[in-house]
Each structure stands twice: as C-alpha cells, then as structure tokens.
Design a protein around this motif. Structure first.
Motif, PDB file in Angstrom:
ATOM      1  N   UNK A 152      10.563  27.884 101.405  1.00  0.00           N
ATOM      2  CA  UNK A 152       9.551  28.514 102.249  1.00  0.00           C
ATOM      3  C   UNK A 152       9.901  29.979 102.475  1.00  0.00           C
ATOM      4  N   UNK A 153      11.181  30.268 102.670  1.00  0.00           N
ATOM      5  CA  UNK A 153      11.561  31.678 102.850  1.00  0.00           C
ATOM      6  C   UNK A 153      11.289  32.465 101.580  1.00  0.00           C
ATOM      7  N   UNK A 154      11.586  31.840 100.450  1.00  0.00           N
ATOM      8  CA  UNK A 154      11.331  32.500  99.171  1.00  0.00           C
ATOM      9  C   UNK A 154       9.858  32.894  99.078  1.00  0.00           C
ATOM     10  N   UNK A 155       8.988  31.945  99.438  1.00  0.00           N
ATOM     11  CA  UNK A 155       7.555  32.211  99.345  1.00  0.00           C
ATOM     12  C   UNK A 155       7.130  33.284 100.339  1.00  0.00           C
ATOM     13  N   UNK A 156       7.684  33.241 101.538  1.00  0.00           N
ATOM     14  CA  UNK A 156       7.210  34.160 102.578  1.00  0.00           C
ATOM     15  C   UNK A 156       7.818  35.552 102.440  1.00  0.00           C
ATOM     16  N   UNK A 157       9.075  35.613 102.041  1.00  0.00           N
ATOM     17  CA  UNK A 157       9.668  36.937 101.844  1.00  0.00           C
ATOM     18  C   UNK A 157       8.954  37.643 100.702  1.00  0.00           C
ATOM     19  N   UNK A 158       8.641  36.873  99.659  1.00  0.00           N
ATOM     20  CA  UNK A 158       7.929  37.466  98.537  1.00  0.00           C
ATOM     21  C   UNK A 158       6.426  37.353  98.701  1.00  0.00           C
ATOM     22  N   UNK A 159       5.972  37.296  99.951  1.00  0.00           N
ATOM     23  CA  UNK A 159       4.551  37.029 100.183  1.00  0.00           C
ATOM     24  C   UNK A 159       3.667  38.088  99.530  1.00  0.00           C
ATOM     25  N   UNK A 160       4.052  39.363  99.703  1.00  0.00           N
ATOM     26  CA  UNK A 160       3.278  40.417  99.039  1.00  0.00           C
ATOM     27  C   UNK A 160       3.814  40.578  97.631  1.00  0.00           C
ATOM     28  N   UNK A 161       3.438  39.612  96.807  1.00  0.00           N
ATOM     29  CA  UNK A 161       4.094  39.473  95.517  1.00  0.00           C
ATOM     30  C   UNK A 161       3.826  40.645  94.587  1.00  0.00           C
ATOM     31  N   UNK A 162       2.791  41.450  94.909  1.00  0.00           N
ATOM     32  CA  UNK A 162       2.502  42.562  94.008  1.00  0.00           C
ATOM     33  C   UNK A 162       3.570  43.638  94.093  1.00  0.00           C
ATOM     34  N   UNK A 163       4.273  43.626  95.224  1.00  0.00           N
ATOM     35  CA  UNK A 163       5.351  44.603  95.380  1.00  0.00           C
ATOM     36  C   UNK A 163       6.590  44.070  94.704  1.00  0.00           C
ATOM     37  N   UNK A 164       7.142  44.862  93.814  1.00  0.00           N
ATOM     38  CA  UNK A 164       8.317  44.390  93.085  1.00  0.00           C
ATOM     39  C   UNK A 164       9.462  44.060  94.030  1.00  0.00           C
ATOM     40  N   UNK A 165       9.680  44.974  95.012  1.00  0.00           N
ATOM     41  CA  UNK A 165      10.829  44.763  95.900  1.00  0.00           C
ATOM     42  C   UNK A 165      10.670  43.476  96.689  1.00  0.00           C
ATOM     43  N   UNK A 166       9.435  43.099  97.011  1.00  0.00           N
ATOM     44  CA  UNK A 166       9.232  41.877  97.792  1.00  0.00           C
ATOM     45  C   UNK A 166       9.597  40.647  96.979  1.00  0.00           C
ATOM     46  N   UNK A 167       9.088  40.580  95.750  1.00  0.00           N
ATOM     47  CA  UNK A 167       9.414  39.385  94.973  1.00  0.00           C
ATOM     48  C   UNK A 167      10.898  39.374  94.627  1.00  0.00           C
ATOM     49  N   UNK A 168      11.452  40.572  94.462  1.00  0.00           N
ATOM     50  CA  UNK A 168      12.892  40.672  94.193  1.00  0.00           C
ATOM     51  C   UNK A 168      13.696  40.139  95.385  1.00  0.00           C
ATOM     52  N   UNK A 169      13.264  40.538  96.597  1.00  0.00           N
ATOM     53  CA  UNK A 169      13.983  40.102  97.798  1.00  0.00           C
ATOM     54  C   UNK A 169      13.878  38.601  97.971  1.00  0.00           C
ATOM     55  N   UNK A 170      12.698  38.050  97.680  1.00  0.00           N
ATOM     56  CA  UNK A 170      12.524  36.606  97.790  1.00  0.00           C
ATOM     57  C   UNK A 170      13.459  35.876  96.853  1.00  0.00           C
ATOM     58  N   UNK A 171      13.528  36.380  95.632  1.00  0.00           N
ATOM     59  CA  UNK A 171      14.396  35.753  94.646  1.00  0.00           C
ATOM     60  C   UNK A 171      15.854  35.854  95.070  1.00  0.00           C
TER      61      UNK A 171
END
Lengths: 652, 511
Positions: A152-171
């Motif tokens: 769930x944190x992975x999904x929510x941290x990377x919620x704005x998935x269009x932003x590279x840094x967001x999906x990176x942080x989620x991962x």
C-alpha cells in the motif's frame, strides 16, 4: 456462528470492509470520485466505531483469541485469526482513528485529482493491511499484513506515477523494506522450525517461562528486528523514509504516524516479552536506535523542505521509541514507555504533517522559507496547530510528547551506562532545535533576502519547480491558482482540531493507558534531576533556535554553519544515500550482474554456440524450403524410433 | 464402467487436428473458433479428474492399462496422482486461454499453427499421465516437434531459426542420453527379475546397485535439468522465449519447463533414491546458483521477454531447491510453485505479447507511462508482477514460503542464500514495471495505445482468479498433493537409511 458473536463479527468486518472497498473501487467506481469516496468512507467509519467500542468494552478483559486453519502442511500449521488484548486494542484505535481522519482530510486535499478514486482505493488497502496487522493472532499473518502495508505504501508513495521521482521513491520504499523483511521472514522460519509455533500469545508466554532456548530467542529476535529496521526506518535502512514524502501529504501523515513506520515499533511491543528475553538483542537494538536518533536529528537540522524536516524527525522519534523499549527490556522494565511514545507521537506527527499539508496545498511549495515569506502565518488555525504539535515534539509541558519522552528518558536513566541517557538528552535537544527552527521561521518571517544564505533553500518564488511539481498534478486539474486564495476547507481543518485536542489530552491519559496496558499503574517516583535535564535540553534547543532564526536581527544561518564540514555532511544525509547507490551500482550491477551477463553470453553459451552455429548453417539452407522443416523433424523422429527398435531387437 | 478420461484427454486434440484439416485454410476465424471449442471441451473433460480425485490415497488413479507391444513389455499405461493432477489441470486450463491469445496475433499459416498447438497439447498431457517409460519417451519426443515449429515458423524472423535449433539441440541431447538410460534400466530389470517391462511402477521396486544408479541418475537428470532449465543448461531458454510467438512462450514457460521438474519428481528421484540423496548437494547448489544468477542477469536485461525468461531460471531454481529437500513443506512448496510459475509467468508473457501486438517492440526503453493510456492493463500487470515477486496474499508467496521452510530444515545456509533471490526479484520486477508503466508518456507512439479489449480481459480474469485463490487459500491445492507427497517422502526416506553404506561401496569402487 459468526453472527452470534459480535466480537468476531467486528473483527471480520474490520478486515473485510476495507478489502471490499478496495476491490469495489478498483473494479467498478474508479472513475466516479463521489461514489468511490462514499464507499471508502463507509469502510473506514465502521472499523472506527468498532475500534472505539472494543476499546471501551474489552479494555480490561482477558485477551480474546480466534483461530482458523489457513495453510496446513506436515509440520506447519498456519492459523489465521484475531488476538484482542490491550496491546492490540490501543493500536487498533490509533490506526482506525488516524486513517479515518486522513480520509476526511484528503477530501479537501485531493479534490479534483484525476486519480481520486484510485487514491481512496489505495487508502482502503492501507487500512485493511494495517488493521489486520494490528489484530492478527499469529506472526505469519502479521507478516502477510506487514507486506501488504508495504504494498500500500508503494502504491501511495508512487501515487503520482507520472513523476519519475515518485515512482522511484515508491520502489525504493518497497525494496529497502523488503531487504529487512527477508530477515524478519528468516526469523519466523527459525521460530517455526525450532519452536513450532508462531502464535503470538504462545511465543510470548514461552519466552517469559524460559521454555525456549536462549540462542533461539537471540537469533530470531535479531532477525525479526531486521524487519523492524526496514519498516521503522532504523539505520542503515532508514533511507527510504525521507524519499517517501513524494507521495501526497496526507499519505505522509498516515505513513509517519499510525501505519507503515509504526508497524515496526508495534511489532516490538507485540512480542515484547520475547524480545526482552534476550539481552544481546536488546543491546544491539539500543545501539542501532541511538545511532538512528543522532543521525536523523542532525540531518533534520539542515533540511529546507518542511516535509523532509518532519520525515527525519519521524526517523529520530522512532529511534527514540526503540531506545525506550530496549532500555526498558534491559532494566527489566515494561513496554509502556515506548508504547506510550508511539501513541502520542502518532497524534502529533499526524498533526504536523496535516498542517504542513495545508501550507503546501495553499502555497504550492514544500520549502518552508518560501511559505514563511509568503505569509504562512496568516493561516491561523494551521499555524496554531503546527505550533502545538511542535511543542509536543520538542517535549514541552503540558503537551503529550513531554510525558512520553520523560518516561523514555527515565527508562534510559535506569541503565548502568549513563551514556545512553546523555545521547538521549542530546537527541531531545536537537529535536527541539530543528522543530522550532521551522516554527520560528514561519512565525517571524524575515525578508526573502535574509534566507538567501540558507543552503538548499531556493530563493526565488517563481522557481518552485520542485515544490509545485510535487503535486502539480492536483493543481493543474482543479485550477488552484495563486490569485485564488480561498479559505482552507473545513474537511481539512476538522482533522487538525481533533488531532490537536488529542495532543493536548493524551498527556493526561498516562495513568489510564498504563492501567489498561499493564493491568496496574505504578506511581512514578519523580526524578527531579531528570525532569530538569530534559526540560532544560528542550528549552535550550528552542532558545538556540530563537537566537538563530526567531529574533528580529537573527542571522538566519543556523549554528551549524560554523562547522561547514559538518553542515555539508548533514546536508548530504551522512552520505547514506550515496553509500547505497554506490553499493548497488558498483557491486550488484557493476560486478555481479554485468559479469554474469557476460558469462552467460560468452562463456556458457560459447561452447554451445559453436555447435549451434554450425547447425544454423544447415538450418538456413533448410529455410529456403521452409515446409521441409516438418519432414526433417519427422525424419529425425523416425530415425530415433528406429534406433529404439534396433536396440530392442538387439536386446532379445 | 468408468470413462477413460485420460485417453480422451490425449486423443481428443488429435481428433481435433483431424477436424481442422477438413476446414478451409483461408477461413481464419473458423479455424480459431474450432480450436477454441476443442480446447474448451478438453478443459471440461478434465474437470472430473479434479472433482473425482481421491486425495486420501497415493495410489495411481484413473488408471488405464492395455497391452501394446507385449513382446517387448511395452504397454499403454496411464494414470495420475496428486503431482500430475495439478499439472494436467494447469495444461488444460491454459490452452483455451492461449488459443484466445492468438486471436489477433497469428495471421499467417493459421491452420498449421492450430494443428501444432493441439499436437502440443496432446503431447503435454501424455507426458504427465504416462506410467510406462516407453510411452513417456514417445510423448516426450513428440512434444518437441510442434514446439520447435512454433518457434521456428511463427517466431521472430530475425533469429527464430537460431533459437529453434538451439532449443531442439539442447533438448535432444538430453533426451538421447535419457533414452540410453531407459534401455539400460529395461535390460537391468529384465536380467534381475526375468520379465522385460517398461512399467514405471515396477521399476520403483527394483533394487539397483549404487554405481549404476549414479550414472542413471545423471543421464535422466541431464535431460530433465536441461528442460527445467537448471544452471548451466539454461542458455537455450532466453533465446527460445525471446524468439517464440507469444503463445509459444506461454506454453513453454507454463508447461514445458514443468516437465523437467516433474521428471525429477516422477522418474529420477523414486527410481534412483540412493543416488538422489547422494546428489542433493550438487543439485541444491546448482539450484541456488540458478536463483541468484537468474535474478542478477535479469537486472541487466533490456528486452522484456529476456528479463522474464531469466526470472524463470530463478523461479525454477526455487522449485528444484524445494524438491531436493525431501521434506514435506519443501516438496509441496515445489509443486505449488510449479503451478504458480505457470500462472504468473504465463500471464507475464501474455502481457508482453499484448503490448508487442500494439507496439511491435519489446524493448523496455521504448515504453513508459503506459498507465495513462492503458489503466486496466496497468492494474493487471501490477497484480501479476506482485504475484511473481511473491507478495503475501498472492500465489508466489505460498510456494516460496514452503520451499524456504523445507530448505531451512535441511540446510540453513541454502535457505539464506535462496532468500536473497526474493529481494532481487523485487528489484528487477519493480524496475521493469516502473519503466514500462509509470512515468510520463515520453514516446508519442505510446500515447494512443488502446487499452485491453474484453477478449484480452477475459484471458486474464481466470488467471488472476487462481493467482489470488492460491495466495489466499492454498489448502485447496495442497490437499490434493498431500498423500502423494507423503508416499514420495516415504520412498525417499527408506533409501536414505541404506544410503550411507552404499556410498561407501561406491567410493570403494572408485578408488
């Protein structure tokens, strides 16, 4: 059977309502924000009611346990069930309340975001995972919920998935915590093989009754603590938490107070008797958590992003809780100090983040210097609330943090080695300093030029790419511009007020909570020296912050700038991110992956290709008459079968 | 009288081939509907196997035993136990989905393609039900040809011939050695008992001297290890996967690789138990190398299919590790992991196939931001990715958990090394997922991609149902294999007691 037992029904509802909300929204109503919101809120409100009812009705009673068989293999019997005892009930209430408040707050914060439905689905998943974690009766079930919390944190941290840094942080959050989880998992395997049960109540009572071999307790205790290090962001696995602020701010509030990071400390309290039975484990925990405390407090001194300051303060407070638990275990104390700090911290940290969210939402930047110069203090209620929360964080009477910090310091004072206490006090001093650095800058803003010397601060308002981009997504969508300074919606103010009142009340619930958790409350002998020392540290931290940032002719550079080397060290976050990046690139990718790939292509395949290439030649030839393939193969088969036949003949 | 379900399952596709041959070759849709219907009937026929299966006994069920070439002791002898049941169900369950996946994908030589597919199906079922070594070998070889054709004819034009021949050579090399071993076994049995037979169950009972077992185990083991594939025999797999058409990759990953692991379980270990115990360290270490090596190489891949292919090497390492523990959780976990790998990796290849159909590339760098144009696709992709990295609540976790538990009982170091594979899996799978699905759409060609059609969703829905089912309630599946596993372990345990003395004998001889 289910319906005749209201308690079991309550537990099941707590698990299945958020689950069905998640499924419903994901499958059907993702594109309908209103309906998604309604489903999610219903699925959050009912567990909230259940939690508080349980809290008052079952508080003083004996633990209630339900178990059902889930996975049965020869020696492993993994039950699925619920355990309601004081330890889980208190956390149950915290989680249900804060996730409900965050859902309410998000109505305002996330309004107009194109992913609104998905956001609420993810929040429901988060609630599901965390509530299951809290009331689960077995460690494997807890582990499963633990991983779902990570998802769930992975999904929510990377919620704005269009932003590279967001999906990176989620991962990053997922992978780093998983790194620790492997340890946790191996710890569980140790337990199940050498002890045979993963039932929380059984494990705890076995540890108390000394019916477990000490080496087992130490080994699996240390391994399980690896999981705690990952989730509760202890050194050296803390690196994911500060990046996790890429998610929407309400998510950070949830993540930093009651769910993700709290899971680790909650696990420590959940099997506290088990942990406490090994002095070695506890000493290691004490050392790691102290290091974490100092490391993160010093990094927070130099941060300019408001969320980053609070993120590092979370890391340091988690270290503080773990210190409290470890110290209590070493001095044969109780889990109360750490647990109590977890409770109060949940309230004031959620408050800090939600208040910051109001400012971020309003000004479209994460930089608190910019917020200050643009008139952040005019938002009266959030400003008052954030000050209350900061006072609690710094540990000032009569706010909640004061009482719980006092307890932890008392626990540290019981240790023979007073160094721990000194370090704890030093941490408290730093905490007070960096939190009031934010508060004073916000309350008594200077001209923008005054802040130009702050390293990391972006002086020009126009140049707010990183701040605005943080949720530019949301802003673009509902045209929230700067000229349109509408008031803060009540759905965002209401949770602030609730949390602020918790921050004020919780300090006086100490006896009540202690009685509930431990069965009896022990009147504390006031250690006046400690009291003076703690308050002195907090006040001197605040005073220093005043001198550096608050007073009229403050230099606005911070005392740390007198030690440039140290300052750089702190701004670079003790080079921990660099270390991991280097480790990954240099070793895993640079040596192993690269070399193995090379090996695969050249060495292992080389010999084969020699054979293969010669055949490819004939293959090419055959490909001119592609239909010949079939014949070729049939021929091959016939030859083989004929060979079989010949063998058989010869055998006779 | 009981219906001969297993024979129907084997021969129905062959009847289907007959029907297809009559149909007009230009009428593509008709051919596809016919194949779909045949595979669905096949699936329906296989359902009674599942429901009437008696999970209390380890004996072979649905047995059919007929003389074939009695002079040579060859018989048509088929039957199933818990191990084969799950794999047969997986095969019949996946084939209709594969046919659906060819709907838009395969446009030339449709008739031949469908014939190959049905022949493959018949062969796969045959391998899983044969209880006669000769029959088994026939099916094992028969299956190679349609697969070879799938890769060689419908594959990626650039390198399909190379990949097909590589696949063929590798597998053929292994199976020839196996053939020799089967014959040696046949004559040994004939000499010791006086009757010549290929009956597998009778072979279980015969005592074989250890040094003979040693070589036989290696001969069979090589054939199966190539098929699994175990390190260092895995290099055919990435090429075969990459060049094969979508459906070829799916069947290859989901079912064909399982024949290797199944072979170990059904033939190698019970027939040569002493040698199996002797080889535990070798095969466990190879499995471990496979786990770590496959994962690390995956991290460097730029092609989606190659990445998934190497992840298969890693996952099947887990299966082998589990089987070679000879413990209840290890073996059961290994079996459930075979099914899991079939579902998850099969689904992953379907996913890659679907974006390949749209974009005609598989390079990870060509994608990015697919979440925006294809939200449903992104959700399905995510579930499958998470299942593949073993997130609790989905199927992968159950298998990995049981395998690690079993391994841990035997050797703590092995378990620890295997556990690192779990972290690496998270690294490369999430890396791939992030690059493909998250971020902004940077490539204009990706901007207007169509989301999944109802047909495509219908392919994934049943897969995801089982991915969740195994994850949430694995007992349904574990129960079916319980009795068979107990029986298998009892056989292995009996051999272990004599193992020490015999390995002395062998060492004495070697000196």
């Amino acid at each position: 059977m289910v319906f005749s037992d209201p308690i079991l029904l309550g537990c099941l509802l707590t698990v299945f309502l958020p689950l069905s909300a998640f499924a419903l929204i994901m499958i059907f109503t993702r594109d309908n924000p209103k309906l998604s919101l309604a489903i999610s809120l219903v699925a959050a409100t009912i567990p909230l009611i259940i939690a508080w009812t349980f809290f008052f009705k079952l508080g003083g009673r004996a633990p209630i346990i339900y178990n059902f068989d889930w996975m049965v293999s020869d020696l492993v019997k993994v039950p699925f069930g619920f355990l309601l005892d004081p330890t889980s009930l208190v956390m149950f209430v915290i989680v249900a309340t804060i996730s409900w408040l965050v859902q309410v707050y998000s109505i305002g914060y996330m309004a107009g975001d194109p992913g609104f439905g998905r956001y609420y689905a993810d929040l429901s998943l988060f609630a599901l995972a965390m509530l299951t974690l809290v009331i689960s009766s077995g460690l494997l079930q807890l582990y499963i919920a633990w991983e779902l919390v990570g998802l769930a944190s992975y999904l929510l941290i990377g919620f704005w998935y269009e932003k590279f840094s967001a999906s990176e942080a989620g991962k990053k959050a997922f992978v780093v915590t998983r790194f620790g989880d492997i340890g946790f998992f191996m710890g569980l395997v140790f337990l199940v093989i050498f002890y045979g049960s993963l039932d929380i109540a059984t494990v705890n009572s076995a540890a108390v009754a000394n019916s477990m071999p000490p080496w087992l307790i130490t080994t699996s205790g240390l391994l399980i603590f690896c999981g705690v290090m990952g989730k509760s962001a202890q050194f050296p696995l803390h690196v994911w938490l500060p990046d996790a602020m890429e998610g929407p701010t309400p998510v950070s509030a949830l993540l930093h107070s009651a769910t993700m990071v709290a899971a680790g400390v909650f696990l420590m309290t959940r099997i506290f008797p088990f942990f406490a039975a090994s002095a070695t484990t506890m000493t290691v925990i004490l050392a790691i958590s102290t290091l974490t405390l100092i490391l993160s407090s010093t990094i927070a001194l130099a941060a300019t992003d408001i969320k980053q300051v609070w993120a590092y303060s979370t890391v340091s407070q988690l270290g503080f809780m773990a210190m409290g638990l470890a110290a209590a275990a070493l001095a044969s104390g109780t889990l109360f100090a750490g647990y109590y700090h977890l409770t109060t911290h949940a309230a004031f940290k959620a408050l800090l983040f939600l208040c910051s969210g109001v400012f971020i939402h309003h000004f479209g930047t994460n930089d608190f210097f910019t917020m200050a110069t643009q008139g952040g203090r005019k938002l009266v209620i959030p400003m008052a609330c954030i000050t209350i929360a900061a006072l609690a964080l710094a540990g000032i009477f009569p706010f909640a943090g004061f009482f719980s910090k006092e307890l932890i310091l008392t626990a540290l004072a019981h240790l023979d080695n007073k160094l721990w206490l000194v370090l704890g006090l030093f941490g408290a001093f730093l905490t007070a300093y960096y939190s009031f650095r934010v508060i004073f800058v916000m309350l008594f803003p200077k001209s923008p030029e005054a802040y130009s010397k702050v390293p990391g601060h972006i002086a020009h308002v126009e140049d707010e790419a990183h701040g605005h981009g943080a949720h530019g997504h949301a802003d673009d969508a509902h045209g929230h511009g700067h000229d349109e300074h509408h008031g803060v919606p009540w759905v965002m103010i209401f949770p602030l007020l609730v949390l602020a009142s918790f921050t004020l009340i919780l300090g006086f619930c100490q006896d009540y909570l202690e009685k509930l958790l431990l069965g009896a409350s022990h009147p504390h002998a006031m250690n006046y020296f400690l009291l003076v020392a703690a308050v002195g540290c907090a006040l001197s931290g605040i005073a220093l912050a005043w001198l550096d940032w608050g007073r009229k002719d403050a230099k606005c550079v911070g005392f740390i700038s007198r030690f440039p080397a140290l300052q750089t060290f702190f701004i670079q976050k003790w080079y921990m991110d660099h270390f991991w990046r280097w480790f990954l690139n240099r070793f895993i990718y640079g040596i192993f992956s690269k070399w193995f790939t090379y090996n695969d292509r050249r060495v292992v395949d080389g010999g084969v290709d020699a054979v293969a290439f010669s055949t490819v030649g004939s293959g090419r030839l055959l490909s001119f008459i592609q239909t010949a393939f079939l014949q070729y193969n049939l021929l091959f088969m016939v030859v083989v079968l004929a060979g079989v036949g010949i063998y058989l003949m010869m055998g006779r | 009288m009981q219906l001969p379900i297993l024979s129907i399952l084997i021969f129905l596709p062959i009847v289907g081939i007959g029907i297809l041959l009559i149909l007009d070759r230009k009428h593509h849709k008709g051919l596809k509907y016919a194949t779909l219907a045949i595979s669905l009937v096949e699936f329906l026929v296989s359902l009674p196997l599942w429901f009437n299966f008696n999970s209390q006994t380890a004996a072979m069920q649905f047995v059919e035993h007929r003389e074939w070439l009695p002079t040579y002791g060859i018989s048509y002898y088929v039957g199933i136990d818990g191990f084969s049941l799950l794999l047969i169900m997986l095969t019949t369950f996946l084939t209709p989905l594969c046919v659906l996946a060819t709907w838009d994908d395969i446009q030339h030589r449709v008739k031949e393609f469908m014939v190959c597919l049905l022949a493959l199906m018949s062969g796969m079922i045959g391998v899983f039900v044969s209880l006669d070594l000769f029959l088994f070998y026939v099916f094992w070889e028969v299956m190679l040809i349609p697969m070879y054709l799938l890769i060689g004819v419908w594959g990626n034009p650039a390198r399909r011939v190379y990949a097909a021949i590589k696949f063929f050579l590798f597998t053929m090399f292994g199976s020839l050695l196996m053939l020799v071993a089967i014959l040696v076994l046949y004559f040994h049995y004939g000499k010791t008992t006086g009757t010549y037979t290929f009956d597998l169950l009778k072979m279980y009972g015969v005592s074989i001297p250890f040094n003979m077992q040693f070589w036989m185990f290696l001969a069979f083991g090589l054939a199966f290890a190539i098929k699994v594939p175990m390190f260092p025999f895995h290099t055919w797999l990435p090429d075969a996967h990459t060049e094969a058409p979508t459906v070829g990759s799916v069947i290859l990953a989901a079912v064909l690789l399982k024949m290797g692991t199944y072979g170990f379980l059904r033939f190698n270990m019970p027939m040569f138990p002493e040698a199996a115990h002797y080889f535990v360290p070798l095969f466990s270490i190879l499995a471990l190398i496979g786990i770590v090596y496959g994962a690390l190489v995956s991290m460097m891949q730029k092609d989606l299919k190659r990445l998934i292919a190497f992840s298969s090497v890693s996952h099947l390492g887990f299966v082998m590790l589990g089987l070679f523990t000879f413990t209840m959780p290890g073996v059961q976990g290994g079996i459930i992991q075979m099914i899991n790998h079939g579902l998850s990796t099969g689904a992953l290849f379907l996913i890659v196939g679907m974006i390949y159909e749209r974009r005609h590339t598989r390079m990870i760098s060509e994608f990015g931001g697919l979440c925006t144009p294809m939200p449903v696709f992104a959700i399905i992709f995510m579930i499958v990715t998470l299942s593949s990295i073993g997130l609790p609540g989905l199927n992968g976790f159950v298998g990995e958990f049981l395998i690690l538990l079993g391994t841990f009982q035997v050797n703590k170091l092995y378990a620890t090394i295997a556990a690192t594979g779990v972290i690496f899996a998270a690294c490369y799978m999430l890396w791939m997922f992030q690059r493909v699905v998250f971020g902004k759409v940077t490539n204009d060609k990706n901007k207007d991609l169509k989301d999944l059609s109802w047909r495509e969703i219908a392919i994934f829905a049943p897969l995801i149902l089982f991915i969740v089912w195994i994850g949430v309630y694995p007992s349904t599946f574990l129960d079916k294999t319980k009795a068979s596993t107990e029986n298998f372990l009892a056989m292995m345990a009996k051999a272990k007691s004599t193992q020490v003395s015999q390995s002395h004998v062998f060492k004495g001889e070697a000196q």
